[in-house]
Design a protein around this motif. Structure first.
Motif, mmCIF file in Angstrom:
data_model
loop_
_atom_site.group_PDB
_atom_site.id
_atom_site.type_symbol
_atom_site.label_atom_id
_atom_site.label_comp_id
_atom_site.label_asym_id
_atom_site.label_seq_id
_atom_site.Cartn_x
_atom_site.Cartn_y
_atom_site.Cartn_z
ATOM 1 N N LEU A 122 0.837 -1.188 0.000
ATOM 2 C CA LEU A 122 0.000 0.000 0.000
ATOM 3 C C LEU A 122 0.883 1.253 0.000
ATOM 4 O O LEU A 122 1.873 1.324 0.724
ATOM 5 N N SER A 160 1.320 3.991 1.440
ATOM 6 C CA SER A 160 0.816 4.633 2.652
ATOM 7 C C SER A 160 1.934 5.181 3.512
ATOM 8 O O SER A 160 3.108 4.829 3.350
ATOM 9 N N TYR A 211 -6.683 0.559 4.469
ATOM 10 C CA TYR A 211 -5.480 1.138 5.054
ATOM 11 C C TYR A 211 -5.517 1.093 6.588
ATOM 12 O O TYR A 211 -4.465 1.064 7.227
#
Length: 443
Positions: free
Chosen positions: A366, A368, A396
């Motif tokens: 991800l 992130s 997430y």
């Protein structure tokens, strides 16, 4: 299947076909493209089963995930019989590298070789993970899983009821054909295939496996143990069981609470990496108690204390001997007896995914960045940093509870949340503004 410490043997029960998965919450299974010859050459661990026919059996209950693993478009790329398609969210799969582990606890060359006497049992689960899809299943003997009587085709049957009816009918036909008495017939069990789930699980494991291996290596634990997540949840971060186990490691509430993993707003069992850190601690504890990885892994499902009692009573640390000789099936149920075999099968199939499935893709990690909240925020404010995409925000941040995501509870200050990297600065500015407002209100 889905549990952690505590004598929590799974009870055998008749369940709907869709939840007849075994040992682990959502055991992903796969049906490979490789020929038998190719598998034999590249995966020498696999032993050809002697059973002439394939069948199905009633398995321990494993609830399906409550939420999708992620984008349905991505999942569609890894369905069986379809060549995977590269996208912005995918990358080529990398075979695992389990070298350089001389300092890992209890590690030696062959630490995760198939124990003597368990070869056929492991091969059965390899077949479940790599040969039969979730539109198929096999009827087999629950005490000798390699004894497979018939393959059951569930394709075209739309409801659980229709599928269960067909399974029950096939069981009756087998019992009649083989002139089984009541006791023999009661041992017929259905096992749903898992090929397509395994393929999907391997794809989504790409988001987390490299970080999980790092956690285990830093803890000086064998990196192979990270593959238990395939057995427990198929890497479905939204996996929730009816008995309360949660997350990709399927940790029970009473196991997590002493480690302060759960609050009304945050449940770290559902955070893939925080849960991995706890799983590493639990497995280390199991090994320290049982002094054997086959027993320690089994203890992850059955409870280490229960396994310890059996090793004392039967005066052996040989898991194969315990599987064969423990008298009480109530104390050592089907899922517990098969848990280590499932783990070894998942380890084998994932390690040789390109052999079993041909071209294999991983999800990219991800994109992130973690952010510790300086002040409490509402979930709808967090979702704004995902451009209003609630599903993406949930993927997430699976550790935020439904009290936050559904019922309006605030995310407490000092909670670590994950946000898209390109929104990090925007989030910092927004939080700084909110922090000033809070400080002004306190004056």
């Amino acid at each position: 299947m889905r549990s952690m410490m505590g004598a929590r043997s799974m009870k055998l029960m008749s369940v709907s076909i869709l939840s007849a998965v075994l040992c682990g919450s959502l055991v992903a299974k796969a049906d490979g493209k490789a020929t038998a010859t190719a598998v034999a050459e590249k995966a020498p661990m696999v032993v050809a089963p002697e059973a002439a026919a394939v069948t199905e059996a009633t398995a321990a209950s494993v609830p399906a995930p409550t939420t999708a693993l992620g984008s349905s478009g991505i999942a569609a790329q890894v369905v069986p019989q379809v060549a995977p398609v590269m996208s912005a969210d995918s990358r080529m799969w990398k075979a695992p590298n389990f070298s350089n582990q001389k300092d890992a606890l209890g590690y030696f060359n062959g630490a995760f070789a198939v124990p003597k006497g368990m070869e056929k049992q492991v091969q059965f689960w390899v077949d479940i993970y790599s040969k039969y899809t979730t539109e198929q299943g096999v009827i087999h003997d629950q005490d000798s899983v390699e004894t497979v009587y018939q393959v059951v085709d569930l394709k075209g049957l739309k409801t659980d009821r229709e599928k269960q009816k067909k399974v029950d009918q096939v069981k009756k036909e087998i019992a009649l054909r083989l002139k089984m008495d009541k006791n023999q017939a009661s041992r017929l069990r259905f096992q749903l295939g898992q090929k397509d789930r395994m393929q999907t699980a391997i794809f989504y494991s790409g988001r987390y496996l490299e970080d999980m291996e790092k956690i285990f290596r830093e803890a000086k634990l064998p990196a192979e143990l990270t593959r238990l997540a395939f057995v427990e949840s198929s890497f479905n971060i939204m996996a929730r069981s009816k008995v309360g186990a949660s997350g990709i490691w399927q940790i029970m509430p009473y196991t997590a609470r002493p480690y302060k993993m759960i609050s009304s707003s945050v449940d770290k069992r559902n955070h893939p990496l925080e849960a991995t850190k706890l799983a590493a601690k639990l497995l280390r504890n199991n090994y320290n108690m049982l002094e054997s990885w086959p027993l320690a892994v089994t203890g992850y499902n059955h409870g280490p204390t229960g396994v310890k009692k059996m090793t004392t009573e039967y005066k052996t640390k040989d898991l194969g001997h315990l599987i064969e000789n423990v008298d009480s099936r109530k104390s050592f149920g089907f899922a517990s007896r098969n848990f280590y075999a499932c783990f070894l099968a998942a380890l084998e199939v994932e390690k040789n995914a390109n052999v079993y499935f041909g071209s294999v893709l991983w999800s990219k990690p991800l994109d992130s960045q973690d952010l510790k909240l300086p002040v409490s925020v509402k979930y709808h404010d967090l979702v704004k940093w995902f451009d209003g995409d609630k599903e993406k925000a949930a993927i997430y941040n699976p550790h935020l509870t439904t009290l936050v995501t559904k019922r309006g509870y605030s995310i407490p200050a000092r909670t670590v949340v994950s946000i898209p990297k390109d929104k990090y600065n925007i989030a910092l500015i927004s939080l700084a503004h909110k922090e000033r407002n809070v400080a002004s209100a306190r004056r």
